[in-house]
Motif scaffolding. Sequence first.
Motif, PDB file in Angstrom:
ATOM      1  N   THR A 212       4.084 -16.348 -59.824  1.00 11.24           N
ATOM      2  CA  THR A 212       2.759 -16.302 -60.428  1.00 11.24           C
ATOM      3  C   THR A 212       2.132 -17.684 -60.434  1.00 11.24           C
ATOM      4  N   ILE A 213       2.960 -18.694 -60.758  1.00  8.29           N
ATOM      5  CA  ILE A 213       2.458 -20.068 -60.759  1.00  8.29           C
ATOM      6  C   ILE A 213       2.009 -20.475 -59.366  1.00  8.29           C
ATOM      7  N   MET A 214       2.742 -20.028 -58.353  1.00  9.02           N
ATOM      8  CA  MET A 214       2.445 -20.441 -56.987  1.00  9.02           C
ATOM      9  C   MET A 214       1.101 -19.894 -56.491  1.00  9.02           C
ATOM     10  N   THR A 215       0.548 -18.908 -57.195  1.00 11.31           N
ATOM     11  CA  THR A 215      -0.744 -18.400 -56.766  1.00 11.31           C
ATOM     12  C   THR A 215      -1.867 -19.344 -57.140  1.00 11.31           C
ATOM     13  N   SER A 216      -1.568 -20.291 -58.017  1.00 11.39           N
ATOM     14  CA  SER A 216      -2.583 -21.279 -58.385  1.00 11.39           C
ATOM     15  C   SER A 216      -2.824 -22.234 -57.230  1.00 11.39           C
ATOM     16  N   TRP A 269      -4.811 -18.279 -48.468  1.00 10.94           N
ATOM     17  CA  TRP A 269      -4.285 -19.652 -48.418  1.00 10.94           C
ATOM     18  C   TRP A 269      -2.841 -19.709 -48.906  1.00 10.94           C
ATOM     19  N   LYS A 270      -2.402 -18.697 -49.666  1.00 15.62           N
ATOM     20  CA  LYS A 270      -1.057 -18.735 -50.263  1.00 15.62           C
ATOM     21  C   LYS A 270       0.039 -18.814 -49.211  1.00 15.62           C
ATOM     22  N   LEU A 307      -9.372 -14.810 -47.097  1.00 15.55           N
ATOM     23  CA  LEU A 307      -9.561 -13.895 -48.214  1.00 15.55           C
ATOM     24  C   LEU A 307      -9.871 -14.613 -49.518  1.00 15.55           C
ATOM     25  N   ASP A 308      -9.514 -15.885 -49.621  1.00 16.84           N
ATOM     26  CA  ASP A 308      -9.767 -16.634 -50.849  1.00 16.84           C
ATOM     27  C   ASP A 308     -11.205 -17.141 -50.872  1.00 16.84           C
TER      28      ASP A 308
END
Length: 456
Positions: A212-216, A269-270, A307-308
């Motif tokens: 979840t943190i890595m989505t930042s 971008w993830k 997509l971001d």
Amino acid sequence: MPYGLGQLTSLQTLPLFVVSKDPIGSSKHCGGLAELNKLNDLRGRIYIINLELVKDAILETKAANLKEKQHLSNLTLSWNSWFDDVINTGDDENLLDGLQPPQNLKWLFVQSYRGVRFSNWLSSLTNLIELKMYGCRKCQHLPPLYQLPSLRKISLSKMCSLEYISDLDITNEVSASSLTTFFPSLESLTLQKCPNLKGWWKRDIVDNRDATIMTSTSSSSWSHQYHQHMSQPSFPRLSCLTIIDCSKLTSMPLFPYLEEELDLRGVSWKALQQTMAMKMNTAGASSLTSSIPPLSKLRRLYLWFMLDKESLPEEWLQNLTSLEKLSINRCSVSLSQILRHLTSLKELSIEDCEEVDLFSDAFLQSVTTLQKLSIVRCPSLMTLPEWIGNLTSLQNLEIKDCPNLTSLPEGMRRLTSLLSLRIYKCPHLEQRCQKEIGEDWTKIAHVPKYSNKFQT
């Protein structure tokens, strides 16, 4: 195929084998896969099509005896995609199991295979150079590929059910290989139209909270997570990476050494975050990248339909000092934010960027290395800046489908290196640039090759 073909035991070339729709023995003129049984001198390539017509998978593939054809180097196995849901997937899995190729095979292409699992014999093809799978819509994962030390190219396209490329946990795969042997030869990787692909491994090394943190997209979160990704395998020789229409992909092995091309279309971008986070810890990163920042050797970058909504983080862009070609299509990015770092840029293409004011600042004029500029479908573009004349290396300029662009600046006269100018679907501009009579003609009369609707 003609009945009796299998008696030509000295045959060395048979590029195409067509499976008959007639049952074996029903015709004196058609032969089945058993015709291949004794043709062990075949070499080069063989393309076997219409595999959906095989009636007894275990019997016929055993008779085909592909495993003993040691001189074969290139094998294509093709099912007709029109019959995608006709047969039980277990029949196809048995069929593929029985079509095990010789161990020294170098090229394998599997098209429209309808099984859920792929045969384990894939892991034994240790001489395989290229693997291509297309339209295998039900296949959910592949056998371990890291065991293929010679593999240089992987292409997986239209794999609608593929969620993870490896069925192993990352910890198992890393311990089974090592950071130094993980895909040691892989140079090109293409993942295309795999809408359910989430990552390389079923379980990554971060837990759900960390994921979840890595989505930042904040710098601090990447830095915070960096140490947890130090054991992530990296592709040591990967030079070209293409990811198209894989909207759920968030986790990849590291790819810091890309030199030729990075092509991202319809992704997040993830998929980049773990690789780009490597530079957040200088001491640790140097052991993996030999002090070379990730993507600092990259020459071509394509960003289409990202997509971001947020722009690229500034710290990512600082690495792209070797970039020679940049293509942006339907992305909400700040052009000035990108261009200030691209000191080697030669080609720039901007397309379908409705919200982007391309020339709101003067950063582009500092890219004096630019040789080719293409601007397509940018309705917000109303004028070109006077400083476009500073692009003294510009040789090719294309302006297409920009209906609100009404005139050219005086700076066009200073583009003495310009060899080709194309203006298309820009009504006002086309009128003003008509040969001899247009109001802007004198600004471009020095260009050797000019074309528009009125002048070709």
